[in-house]
Design a protein around this motif. Structure first.
Motif, PDB file in Angstrom:
ATOM      1  N   TYR A   1       0.865  -1.181   0.000  1.00  0.00           N
ATOM      2  CA  TYR A   1       0.000   0.000   0.000  1.00  0.00           C
ATOM      3  C   TYR A   1       0.904   1.233   0.000  1.00  0.00           C
ATOM      4  N   GLU A   2       1.026   1.883  -1.145  1.00  0.00           N
ATOM      5  CA  GLU A   2       2.040   2.918  -1.320  1.00  0.00           C
ATOM      6  C   GLU A   2       1.549   4.322  -0.985  1.00  0.00           C
ATOM      7  N   ARG A   3       0.245   4.489  -0.914  1.00  0.00           N
ATOM      8  CA  ARG A   3      -0.338   5.807  -0.659  1.00  0.00           C
ATOM      9  C   ARG A   3      -1.463   5.596   0.349  1.00  0.00           C
ATOM     10  N   VAL A   4      -1.291   6.118   1.578  1.00  0.00           N
ATOM     11  CA  VAL A   4      -2.168   5.748   2.683  1.00  0.00           C
ATOM     12  C   VAL A   4      -2.713   6.995   3.380  1.00  0.00           C
ATOM     13  N   VAL A   5      -4.033   7.062   3.502  1.00  0.00           N
ATOM     14  CA  VAL A   5      -4.700   8.123   4.257  1.00  0.00           C
ATOM     15  C   VAL A   5      -4.679   7.766   5.733  1.00  0.00           C
ATOM     16  N   VAL A   6      -4.341   8.729   6.581  1.00  0.00           N
ATOM     17  CA  VAL A   6      -4.301   8.503   8.030  1.00  0.00           C
ATOM     18  C   VAL A   6      -5.060   9.628   8.725  1.00  0.00           C
ATOM     19  N   GLY A   7      -5.952   9.274   9.645  1.00  0.00           N
ATOM     20  CA  GLY A   7      -6.673  10.255  10.458  1.00  0.00           C
ATOM     21  C   GLY A   7      -6.998   9.650  11.796  1.00  0.00           C
ATOM     22  N   ARG A   8      -7.588  10.451  12.680  1.00  0.00           N
ATOM     23  CA  ARG A   8      -7.873   9.957  14.029  1.00  0.00           C
ATOM     24  C   ARG A   8      -9.114  10.622  14.601  1.00  0.00           C
TER      25      ARG A   8
ATOM     26  N   VAL B   1       2.239   9.181   3.237  1.00  0.00           N
ATOM     27  CA  VAL B   1       1.174   9.358   4.229  1.00  0.00           C
ATOM     28  C   VAL B   1       0.412  10.642   3.915  1.00  0.00           C
ATOM     29  N   LEU B   2      -0.903  10.503   3.750  1.00  0.00           N
ATOM     30  CA  LEU B   2      -1.779  11.651   3.524  1.00  0.00           C
ATOM     31  C   LEU B   2      -2.597  11.849   4.794  1.00  0.00           C
ATOM     32  N   GLU B   3      -2.249  12.853   5.576  1.00  0.00           N
ATOM     33  CA  GLU B   3      -2.849  13.023   6.893  1.00  0.00           C
ATOM     34  C   GLU B   3      -4.041  13.974   6.816  1.00  0.00           C
ATOM     35  N   VAL B   4      -5.215  13.489   7.264  1.00  0.00           N
ATOM     36  CA  VAL B   4      -6.436  14.306   7.192  1.00  0.00           C
ATOM     37  C   VAL B   4      -6.851  14.845   8.553  1.00  0.00           C
ATOM     38  N   GLY B   5      -6.067  14.565   9.603  1.00  0.00           N
ATOM     39  CA  GLY B   5      -6.306  15.151  10.910  1.00  0.00           C
ATOM     40  C   GLY B   5      -7.415  14.483  11.692  1.00  0.00           C
ATOM     41  N   VAL B   6      -8.028  15.265  12.599  1.00  0.00           N
ATOM     42  CA  VAL B   6      -9.113  14.763  13.432  1.00  0.00           C
ATOM     43  C   VAL B   6     -10.409  14.794  12.621  1.00  0.00           C
ATOM     44  N   ALA B   7     -11.032  13.653  12.484  1.00  0.00           N
ATOM     45  CA  ALA B   7     -12.244  13.557  11.660  1.00  0.00           C
ATOM     46  C   ALA B   7     -13.011  12.305  12.057  1.00  0.00           C
TER      47      ALA B   7
ATOM     48  N   ARG C   1     -13.926   7.483   3.614  1.00  0.00           N
ATOM     49  CA  ARG C   1     -14.351   7.985   2.304  1.00  0.00           C
ATOM     50  C   ARG C   1     -13.249   8.801   1.627  1.00  0.00           C
ATOM     51  N   ALA C   2     -12.300   9.305   2.422  1.00  0.00           N
ATOM     52  CA  ALA C   2     -11.195  10.073   1.842  1.00  0.00           C
ATOM     53  C   ALA C   2     -10.224   9.180   1.078  1.00  0.00           C
ATOM     54  N   VAL C   3     -10.215   7.877   1.356  1.00  0.00           N
ATOM     55  CA  VAL C   3      -9.264   6.980   0.693  1.00  0.00           C
ATOM     56  C   VAL C   3      -9.498   6.989  -0.813  1.00  0.00           C
ATOM     57  N   GLY C   4     -10.735   6.808  -1.240  1.00  0.00           N
ATOM     58  CA  GLY C   4     -11.035   6.853  -2.664  1.00  0.00           C
ATOM     59  C   GLY C   4     -10.901   8.245  -3.228  1.00  0.00           C
ATOM     60  N   TRP C   5     -11.356   9.247  -2.480  1.00  0.00           N
ATOM     61  CA  TRP C   5     -11.302  10.629  -2.949  1.00  0.00           C
ATOM     62  C   TRP C   5      -9.864  11.077  -3.228  1.00  0.00           C
ATOM     63  N   LEU C   6      -8.934  10.662  -2.386  1.00  0.00           N
ATOM     64  CA  LEU C   6      -7.535  11.054  -2.537  1.00  0.00           C
ATOM     65  C   LEU C   6      -6.733  10.049  -3.369  1.00  0.00           C
ATOM     66  N   ASP C   7      -7.440   9.121  -4.003  1.00  0.00           N
ATOM     67  CA  ASP C   7      -6.792   8.136  -4.873  1.00  0.00           C
ATOM     68  C   ASP C   7      -5.684   7.386  -4.138  1.00  0.00           C
ATOM     69  N   ALA C   8      -5.982   7.014  -2.895  1.00  0.00           N
ATOM     70  CA  ALA C   8      -5.018   6.278  -2.074  1.00  0.00           C
ATOM     71  C   ALA C   8      -5.269   4.774  -2.186  1.00  0.00           C
ATOM     72  N   ASP C   9      -4.315   4.009  -1.687  1.00  0.00           N
ATOM     73  CA  ASP C   9      -4.424   2.546  -1.736  1.00  0.00           C
ATOM     74  C   ASP C   9      -5.091   1.975  -0.490  1.00  0.00           C
ATOM     75  N   ALA C  10      -5.018   2.714   0.606  1.00  0.00           N
ATOM     76  CA  ALA C  10      -5.581   2.242   1.872  1.00  0.00           C
ATOM     77  C   ALA C  10      -5.763   3.434   2.803  1.00  0.00           C
ATOM     78  N   GLY C  11      -6.489   3.199   3.884  1.00  0.00           N
ATOM     79  CA  GLY C  11      -6.673   4.227   4.893  1.00  0.00           C
ATOM     80  C   GLY C  11      -6.537   3.634   6.279  1.00  0.00           C
ATOM     81  N   VAL C  12      -6.118   4.453   7.230  1.00  0.00           N
ATOM     82  CA  VAL C  12      -6.003   4.033   8.625  1.00  0.00           C
ATOM     83  C   VAL C  12      -6.714   5.054   9.501  1.00  0.00           C
ATOM     84  N   ALA C  13      -7.703   4.584  10.254  1.00  0.00           N
ATOM     85  CA  ALA C  13      -8.360   5.425  11.253  1.00  0.00           C
ATOM     86  C   ALA C  13      -7.870   5.005  12.628  1.00  0.00           C
ATOM     87  N   VAL C  14      -7.277   5.932  13.342  1.00  0.00           N
ATOM     88  CA  VAL C  14      -6.857   5.671  14.711  1.00  0.00           C
ATOM     89  C   VAL C  14      -8.042   6.020  15.600  1.00  0.00           C
ATOM     90  N   THR C  15      -8.743   5.012  16.073  1.00  0.00           N
ATOM     91  CA  THR C  15      -9.967   5.217  16.833  1.00  0.00           C
ATOM     92  C   THR C  15     -10.310   3.960  17.614  1.00  0.00           C
TER      93      THR C  15
END
Length: 438
Positions: free
Chosen positions: A32-39, A63-69, A76-90
Motif C-alpha cells: 500500500y504505497e499511498r495511505v490516508v491517516v486520520g484519528r 502518508v496523507l494526513e487528514v487530521g481529526v475527523a 471515504r477520503a481513501v477513494g477521494w484522494l486516490d489512495a491505496d488504503a486508509g487508517v483510522a486511529v480510533t
C-alpha cells in the motif's frame, strides 16, 4: 491481534506506539504505497498517528494526513484522494482509556479477514520491507476531507421541509452531522459538541441509557428528531419527537425499508430481529444474513441486489454511497425520512416488535463449546445456520448461540412472535449451552 472491528484495547497495554509503528510498517510492506491517516478526538491518537506514519514512511509509503475527523470521513477520503488504503486511529464507542486502529480500502470497506491476516502475520513475524535513507515515503497534510464528506451527504439527501434536530455529538468527531443538517436548512441544537477524548458529557457509546440528556431535550422542545453518535461517528442512534429512544431493530427496519423495494435485498447479521425480516417481506424485499460485524455486512453489500446493510448496534451502510458505516449520512437520511413521511414515533409504531431474550454465559474454552453445540444442534434440528455460531430457525421463532469475539462467553439470543414461545426457545438455548459447557 484483530477483532471484527480492527485493533482495540487499553492504551499503554494493548495499544502502544510500538504496535502502531509495526502496523504502519506492515501496511507499507504489503504494497500500500499511498495511505490516508486520520484519528478521532482521543489525545492518545496523536502519538499513535505519529508512530503509524513513521512505520509507513520507513517502507516507502506516502502518508496523507487528514487530521481529526469522523471514521466515515477518513474511510471515504481513501477513494477521494486516490489512495491505496486508509487508517483510522480510533476506538469508536469504547471508553476513553482505549484506542485502536482500523484499516480501510478505497471502496470504503474495512479490511476483511485475508487482508487483516496478512498484516497480523508481518507484525507477529517482525517482517517488513524497510527502505534505505533515500527511498523513504513522504508525509503531507491534506485538507478538505470533511468538506468532501459533507458535500457527498448533501448531494445524497434532500429535505422537502426543514426540521428541528438535536444532535448529541458525544464529545466526539461527529460535528459534521450538525453542519450538514444546518446546510440542509434544519434548525440544529448540539449537545456535548466540544471535542474531548475523555468523553465528559456521557459514555461514548450511544444507547438508551447514555442518551438520556438527548431524550430529555427533545421531549421538552419542539424538536422533530434527536441524533446520537459515538466517539468516531460511525454509529447513529435516534430519539423520536416525544423523547423516546428508538429501538435498535426498529431503526434498522425503518432504514432498510426506506432503501429497499420489490426484489431488493438487505444485509444484516444473524442476530437481527424477525421484525426486520417481516417489514422487508411486506415490501417485497428480503433479508440476507451475515456474520456479526460491519465488515461482514459491508462485504455482503457488494452482492448484486443488496441496496442497504445494517447492524442493530448503529452501523448503517448504503453501498451506492460507500461501504463504510456512515453515521452522518444515516442521520441525514433519517431526517429526510421524517421530513417526507411524518413523525418518527408514528413510523416506529408501525414496525412490529416481538419478544426477544438475550444473555451471556461464561464458559471455559468457548471455541470447543461452540463446536459441541454445533454437533448437537445439527443432530437435533433441521433448519440450522452455522455461518456465525449456531442459529436455529424454529418456524415461529429462532435462537442463536455464538462465541463472543472479545470475552470468554457464549452469547444467547432467542426471539419469537409470541411471549411464551420466546421464553421456551430461550430456555432451550440456555440449556444447550449449559450442557455443552458441562
Amino acid at each position: 491481534m484483530f477483532g471484527t472491528s480492527g485493533i482495540r484495547g487499553t492504551v499503554g497495554e494493548d495499544v502502544t506506539a510500538a504496535l502502531a509503528l509495526s502496523v504502519g510498517r506492515a501496511v507499507g510492506s504489503e504494497g500500500y504505497e499511498r495511505v490516508v491517516v486520520g484519528r478521532d478526538v482521543r489525545e492518545s491518537g496523536d502519538l499513535l498517528v505519529d508512530a503509524l506514519a513513521a512505520g509507513l514512511r520507513e517502507t516507502g509509503a506516502d502518508v496523507l494526513e487528514v487530521g481529526v475527523a469522523s471514521t466515515p470521513t477518513i474511510a471515504r477520503a481513501v477513494g477521494w484522494l486516490d489512495a491505496d488504503a486508509g487508517v483510522a486511529v480510533t476506538a469508536s464507542h469504547n471508553p476513553a482509556t482505549d484506542n485502536g486502529i482500523k484499516l480501510w480500502t478505497p471502496s470504503g470497506k474495512a479490511f476483511g479477514p485475508d487482508r487483516r491476516a496478512a498484516i497480523a502475520r508481518r507484525v507477529e513475524a517482525d517482517e517488513y520491507d524497510l527502505r534505505p535513507w533515500n527511498d523513504l515515503g513522504a508525509r503531507a497534510e491534506r485538507e478538505g476531507a470533511i468538506e468532501h464528506h459533507a458535500r457527498r451527504i448533501r448531494e445524497a439527501v434532500s429535505l422537502p421541509e426543514p426540521l428541528e434536530v438535536v444532535v448529541d455529538v458525544g464529545n466526539g468527531a461527529g460535528e459534521i452531522t450538525a453542519s450538514v443538517l444546518d446546510d440542509l436548512g434544519c434548525s440544529v441544537t448540539t449537545l456535548n459538541g466540544q471535542p474531548d477524548g475523555t468523553f465528559p458529557g456521557r459514555p461514548s457509546e450511544p444507547t438508551r441509557e447514555t442518551l438520556g440528556m438527548l431524550a430529555a431535550v427533545v421531549e421538552h422542545t419542539d424538536a422533530d428528531l434527536g441524533i446520537g453518535h459515538d466517539g468516531d461517528a460511525d454509529r447513529t442512534m435516534a430519539v423520536d419527537e416525544t423523547g423516546t429512544f428508538v429501538p435498535k431493530d426498529a431503526l434498522l427496519a425503518l432504514l432498510a425499508c426506506d432503501a429497499a423495494g420489490d426484489g431488493d435485498r438487505v444485509a444484516a447479521p444473524v442476530d437481527t430481529s424477525l421484525a426486520v425480516e417481516d417489514a422487508l417481506t411486506a415490501r417485497g424485499a428480503s433479508l440476507t444474513r451475515t456474520k456479526v460485524g460491519d465488515v461482514y455486512v459491508a462485504e455482503r453489500a457488494t452482492d448484486d441486489g443488496v441496496v442497504f446493510g445494517g447492524e442493530p448496534s448503529g452501523a448503517w451502510i448504503w453501498p451506492e454511497e460507500t461501504l463504510c458505516p456512515d453515521g452522518p449520512l444515516a442521520a441525514c437520511r433519517l431526517a429526510e425520512l421524517v421530513a417526507e413521511r411524518g413523525p418518527l414515533s408514528a413510523l416506529v409504531g408501525a414496525v412490529d416488535t416481538y419478544p426477544i431474550r438475550r444473555t451471556s454465559i461464561e464458559v471455559d474454552e468457548k471455541a470447543a463449546v461452540v463446536e459441541r453445540l454445533r454437533e448437537r444442534v445439527l443432530d437435533r434440528y433441521d433448519d440450522v445456520d452455522t455461518l456465525d455460531g449456531v442459529r436455529v430457525d424454529a418456524g415461529d421463532g429462532w435462537f442463536l448461540l455464538r462465541a463472543s469475539g472479545t470475552e470468554p462467553v457464549i452469547r444467547v439470543t432467542a426471539e419469537a412472535r409470541e411471549e411464551r414461545r420466546a421464553e421456551e426457545l430461550y430456555e432451550t438455548a440456555t440449556a444447550l449451552v449449559a450442557d455443552a459447557a458441562g
